[in-house]
Design a protein around this motif. Structure first.
Motif, PDB file in Angstrom:
ATOM      1  N   LYS A   2       0.852  -1.187   0.000  1.00 48.33           N
ATOM      2  CA  LYS A   2       0.000   0.000   0.000  1.00 48.33           C
ATOM      3  C   LYS A   2       0.889   1.239   0.000  1.00 48.33           C
ATOM      4  CE  LYS A   2      -4.195  -1.881   2.092  1.00 48.33           C
ATOM      5  NZ  LYS A   2      -5.251  -1.673   3.114  1.00 48.33           N
ATOM      6  N   ALA A   3       0.314   2.347  -0.458  1.00 52.09           N
ATOM      7  CA  ALA A   3       1.060   3.603  -0.526  1.00 52.09           C
ATOM      8  C   ALA A   3       0.325   4.679   0.242  1.00 52.09           C
ATOM      9  CB  ALA A   3       1.246   4.034  -1.979  1.00 52.09           C
ATOM     10  N   VAL A   4       1.080   5.513   0.943  1.00 48.54           N
ATOM     11  CA  VAL A   4       0.532   6.674   1.636  1.00 48.54           C
ATOM     12  C   VAL A   4       1.129   7.914   0.987  1.00 48.54           C
ATOM     13  CG1 VAL A   4       0.354   7.923   3.817  1.00 48.54           C
ATOM     14  CG2 VAL A   4       0.239   5.422   3.801  1.00 48.54           C
ATOM     15  N   LEU A   5       0.268   8.768   0.450  1.00 48.33           N
ATOM     16  CA  LEU A   5       0.698   9.991  -0.234  1.00 48.33           C
ATOM     17  C   LEU A   5       0.429  11.171   0.688  1.00 48.33           C
ATOM     18  CD1 LEU A   5       0.384   7.842  -2.465  1.00 48.33           C
ATOM     19  CD2 LEU A   5      -0.466   9.642  -3.975  1.00 48.33           C
ATOM     20  N   ASP A  81      -2.754  21.231  11.667  1.00 51.12           N
ATOM     21  CA  ASP A  81      -1.379  20.836  11.400  1.00 51.12           C
ATOM     22  C   ASP A  81      -0.990  19.668  12.301  1.00 51.12           C
ATOM     23  OD1 ASP A  81      -1.120  22.839   9.550  1.00 51.12           O
ATOM     24  OD2 ASP A  81       0.000  24.199  10.855  1.00 51.12           O
ATOM     25  N   THR A  82      -0.283  18.700  11.736  1.00 49.46           N
ATOM     26  CA  THR A  82       0.274  17.622  12.548  1.00 49.46           C
ATOM     27  C   THR A  82       1.681  18.036  12.984  1.00 49.46           C
ATOM     28  OG1 THR A  82       1.340  16.437  10.716  1.00 49.46           O
ATOM     29  CG2 THR A  82      -1.005  15.961  11.128  1.00 49.46           C
ATOM     30  N   ALA A  83       2.359  17.144  13.677  1.00 44.67           N
ATOM     31  CA  ALA A  83       3.723  17.433  14.122  1.00 44.67           C
ATOM     32  C   ALA A  83       4.754  17.095  13.055  1.00 44.67           C
ATOM     33  CB  ALA A  83       4.033  16.671  15.408  1.00 44.67           C
ATOM     34  N   GLY A  84       4.293  16.882  11.829  1.00 47.61           N
ATOM     35  CA  GLY A  84       5.219  16.608  10.740  1.00 47.61           C
ATOM     36  C   GLY A  84       4.740  15.490   9.838  1.00 47.61           C
ATOM     37  N   ALA A  85       5.475  15.286   8.745  1.00 48.51           N
ATOM     38  CA  ALA A  85       5.082  14.303   7.737  1.00 48.51           C
ATOM     39  C   ALA A  85       4.992  12.891   8.302  1.00 48.51           C
ATOM     40  CB  ALA A  85       6.065  14.350   6.570  1.00 48.51           C
ATOM     41  N   ALA A  86       5.911  12.535   9.191  1.00 50.59           N
ATOM     42  CA  ALA A  86       5.871  11.183   9.768  1.00 50.59           C
ATOM     43  C   ALA A  86       4.588  10.982  10.562  1.00 50.59           C
ATOM     44  CB  ALA A  86       7.094  10.953  10.654  1.00 50.59           C
ATOM     45  N   GLU A 101       4.123  -4.560   2.657  1.00 50.11           N
ATOM     46  CA  GLU A 101       5.067  -3.508   2.295  1.00 50.11           C
ATOM     47  C   GLU A 101       4.353  -2.159   2.251  1.00 50.11           C
ATOM     48  OE1 GLU A 101       6.824  -4.480  -1.429  1.00 50.11           O
ATOM     49  OE2 GLU A 101       7.679  -6.367  -0.729  1.00 50.11           O
ATOM     50  N   LEU A 102       5.133  -1.105   2.516  1.00 48.41           N
ATOM     51  CA  LEU A 102       4.565   0.243   2.564  1.00 48.41           C
ATOM     52  C   LEU A 102       5.428   1.206   1.764  1.00 48.41           C
ATOM     53  CD1 LEU A 102       2.565   2.351   3.787  1.00 48.41           C
ATOM     54  CD2 LEU A 102       4.181   2.559   5.704  1.00 48.41           C
ATOM     55  N   LEU A 103       4.764   2.039   0.992  1.00 49.50           N
ATOM     56  CA  LEU A 103       5.425   3.101   0.250  1.00 49.50           C
ATOM     57  C   LEU A 103       4.906   4.435   0.770  1.00 49.50           C
ATOM     58  CD1 LEU A 103       7.445   3.237  -2.203  1.00 49.50           C
ATOM     59  CD2 LEU A 103       5.432   3.654  -3.635  1.00 49.50           C
ATOM     60  N   VAL A 104       5.787   5.298   1.227  1.00 43.49           N
ATOM     61  CA  VAL A 104       5.408   6.628   1.707  1.00 43.49           C
ATOM     62  C   VAL A 104       5.979   7.649   0.733  1.00 43.49           C
ATOM     63  CG1 VAL A 104       5.517   8.293   3.600  1.00 43.49           C
ATOM     64  CG2 VAL A 104       5.407   5.830   4.101  1.00 43.49           C
ATOM     65  N   VAL A 105       5.098   8.488   0.197  1.00 47.99           N
ATOM     66  CA  VAL A 105       5.505   9.419  -0.873  1.00 47.99           C
ATOM     67  C   VAL A 105       5.055  10.832  -0.522  1.00 47.99           C
ATOM     68  CG1 VAL A 105       5.280   9.965  -3.328  1.00 47.99           C
ATOM     69  CG2 VAL A 105       5.295   7.566  -2.581  1.00 47.99           C
ATOM     70  N   ASN A 106       5.977  11.780  -0.628  1.00 41.10           N
ATOM     71  CA  ASN A 106       5.635  13.187  -0.421  1.00 41.10           C
ATOM     72  C   ASN A 106       4.948  13.735  -1.666  1.00 41.10           C
ATOM     73  OD1 ASN A 106       6.890  13.183   2.090  1.00 41.10           O
ATOM     74  ND2 ASN A 106       8.834  13.918   1.277  1.00 41.10           N
ATOM     75  N   LEU A 107       3.871  14.499  -1.467  1.00 42.56           N
ATOM     76  CA  LEU A 107       3.181  15.094  -2.602  1.00 42.56           C
ATOM     77  C   LEU A 107       3.751  16.460  -2.988  1.00 42.56           C
ATOM     78  CD1 LEU A 107      -0.563  14.094  -2.115  1.00 42.56           C
ATOM     79  CD2 LEU A 107       0.964  13.461  -3.990  1.00 42.56           C
ATOM     80  N   THR A 108       4.875  16.815  -2.396  1.00 43.35           N
ATOM     81  CA  THR A 108       5.590  18.017  -2.831  1.00 43.35           C
ATOM     82  C   THR A 108       6.750  17.651  -3.749  1.00 43.35           C
ATOM     83  OG1 THR A 108       6.890  17.919  -0.793  1.00 43.35           O
ATOM     84  CG2 THR A 108       4.998  19.408  -0.814  1.00 43.35           C
ATOM     85  N   ASP A 109       6.903  16.360  -4.016  1.00 42.33           N
ATOM     86  CA  ASP A 109       7.986  15.870  -4.874  1.00 42.33           C
ATOM     87  C   ASP A 109       7.407  14.847  -5.846  1.00 42.33           C
ATOM     88  OD1 ASP A 109      10.459  16.770  -2.976  1.00 42.33           O
ATOM     89  OD2 ASP A 109       8.900  15.844  -1.766  1.00 42.33           O
ATOM     90  N   TYR A 172       9.831   6.717  -0.057  1.00 42.11           N
ATOM     91  CA  TYR A 172      10.401   5.833   0.966  1.00 42.11           C
ATOM     92  C   TYR A 172       9.645   4.511   0.971  1.00 42.11           C
ATOM     93  CZ  TYR A 172      12.070  10.422   2.331  1.00 42.11           C
ATOM     94  OH  TYR A 172      12.632  11.680   2.312  1.00 42.11           O
ATOM     95  N   TRP A 173      10.390   3.428   0.837  1.00 46.01           N
ATOM     96  CA  TRP A 173       9.807   2.080   0.834  1.00 46.01           C
ATOM     97  C   TRP A 173      10.187   1.382   2.134  1.00 46.01           C
ATOM     98  CZ3 TRP A 173      12.406  -2.577   1.284  1.00 46.01           C
ATOM     99  CH2 TRP A 173      11.666  -3.744   1.017  1.00 46.01           C
ATOM    100  N   PHE A 174       9.227   0.659   2.702  1.00 42.53           N
ATOM    101  CA  PHE A 174       9.476  -0.111   3.925  1.00 42.53           C
ATOM    102  C   PHE A 174       9.003  -1.544   3.703  1.00 42.53           C
ATOM    103  CE2 PHE A 174       8.938   4.294   5.065  1.00 42.53           C
ATOM    104  CZ  PHE A 174       9.991   4.530   5.929  1.00 42.53           C
ATOM    105  N   ALA A 175       9.782  -2.493   4.188  1.00 39.60           N
ATOM    106  CA  ALA A 175       9.465  -3.901   3.984  1.00 39.60           C
ATOM    107  C   ALA A 175       8.154  -4.293   4.650  1.00 39.60           C
ATOM    108  CB  ALA A 175      10.601  -4.785   4.514  1.00 39.60           C
ATOM    109  N   SER A 176       7.732  -3.528   5.652  1.00 42.21           N
ATOM    110  CA  SER A 176       6.437  -3.767   6.291  1.00 42.21           C
ATOM    111  C   SER A 176       5.953  -2.477   6.931  1.00 42.21           C
ATOM    112  CB  SER A 176       6.531  -4.867   7.357  1.00 42.21           C
ATOM    113  OG  SER A 176       7.268  -4.417   8.475  1.00 42.21           O
ATOM    114  N   THR A 177       4.654  -2.382   7.093  1.00 39.86           N
ATOM    115  CA  THR A 177       4.073  -1.236   7.805  1.00 39.86           C
ATOM    116  C   THR A 177       4.585  -1.194   9.232  1.00 39.86           C
ATOM    117  OG1 THR A 177       2.069  -1.211   6.452  1.00 39.86           O
ATOM    118  CG2 THR A 177       1.917  -0.224   8.629  1.00 39.86           C
TER     119      THR A 177
END
Length: 244
Positions: A2-5, A81-86, A101-109, A172-177
């Motif tokens: 899954k991906a989180v944008l 506002d949150t405390a940051g992207a993470a 697996e997890l894909l985290v992607v910034n929508l500013t890039d 950023y790719w992670f082998a698991s959430t």
């Protein structure tokens, strides 16, 4: 996978002014950058979660846009506002699978590459996490220090500090959430914030400290598109005309 944008940055982030639309609604070749990103991650992820600010969702009907691009995508609307992207990424945990697996992607890039190639490298090498990097020295990016026989093993990450010429491209790719969540929680507990925010890139430091292999795949400098450029025409000089 899954991906989180991530598109819920602080008010005004990635914009010329607070009245300007969010950077992911910029167009290139008459295609929204949000659409390009969803299509790109869709090559490797079976489902996407898009995190945006409530005011943007309401003003620009982001829910309609996302559903028209990807009907199965989930939208998380952040009221404050949150405390940051993470931390924004952690809001999606209930929609993710722990062992997937997890894909985290910034929508500013935007990385104008086939993500299947990079993910294939990470999997083949048995990595715990991985990222894409391009050549830069500007302090607005996050950076990785590389070592190892192939020169692609990440041994240190620094946010907004050029410790090398290897800037991360917001992917950023992670082998698991679970790997991401536990590392992010560790970072937050250590209060490893930068400019009062918890970014995604430093999460990789926690995985490294835990003994996990973190890899970097290099991309060409022109393949990196910074959508938070002050002028939409700069969505990238030299990138125009390339296929989506």
């Amino acid at each position: 996978m899954k991906a989180v944008l991530l598109g819920a940055g602080p008010r005004g982030a990635g914009r010329r002014s607070e009245d300007q639309q969010p950077s992911y609604l910029r167009e290139q070749d008459r295609t929204l950058m949000l659409e390009r990103t969803l299509r790109s991650v869709g090559r490797v992820a079976r489902e996407s979660v898009v995190v945006v600010r409530a005011e943007d969702a309401e003003r620009y009907h982001v829910d309609h846009i996302v559903s028209l691009i990807e009907p199965d995508a989930h939208l998380i609307v952040v009221a404050h506002d949150t405390a940051g992207a993470a931390c924004s990424a952690l809001l999606a945990v209930d929609l993710l699978e722990e062992d997937e697996e997890l894909l985290v992607v910034n929508l500013t890039d935007f990385a104008d590459v086939d993500l299947r190639d990079a993910v294939g490298v990470f999997r083949e090498r048995g990595a715990a996490a991985g990222t894409l990097v391009f050549d830069s020295l500007h302090p607005r990016y996050s950076y990785v220090r590389l070592e190892g026989e192939g020169g692609d093993e990440v041994v240190e990450v620094a946010e907004k500090s050029p410790i090398s010429r290897h800037a991360t491209a917001g992917v950023y790719w992670f082998a698991s959430t679970t790997a991401f969540v536990e590392a992010a929680k560790s970072m937050i507990l250590k209060r490893a914030e930068v400019q009062h925010s918890y970014f995604v890139a430093p999460v990789l430091n926690e995985i490294i400290l835990d003994g996990g292999l973190v890899l970097a795949v290099r991309i060409e400098q022109d393949a990196y598109i910074e959508m938070k450029s002050p002028d939409p025409r700069e969505v990238r000089a030299g990138a125009e005309g390339r296929p989506a």
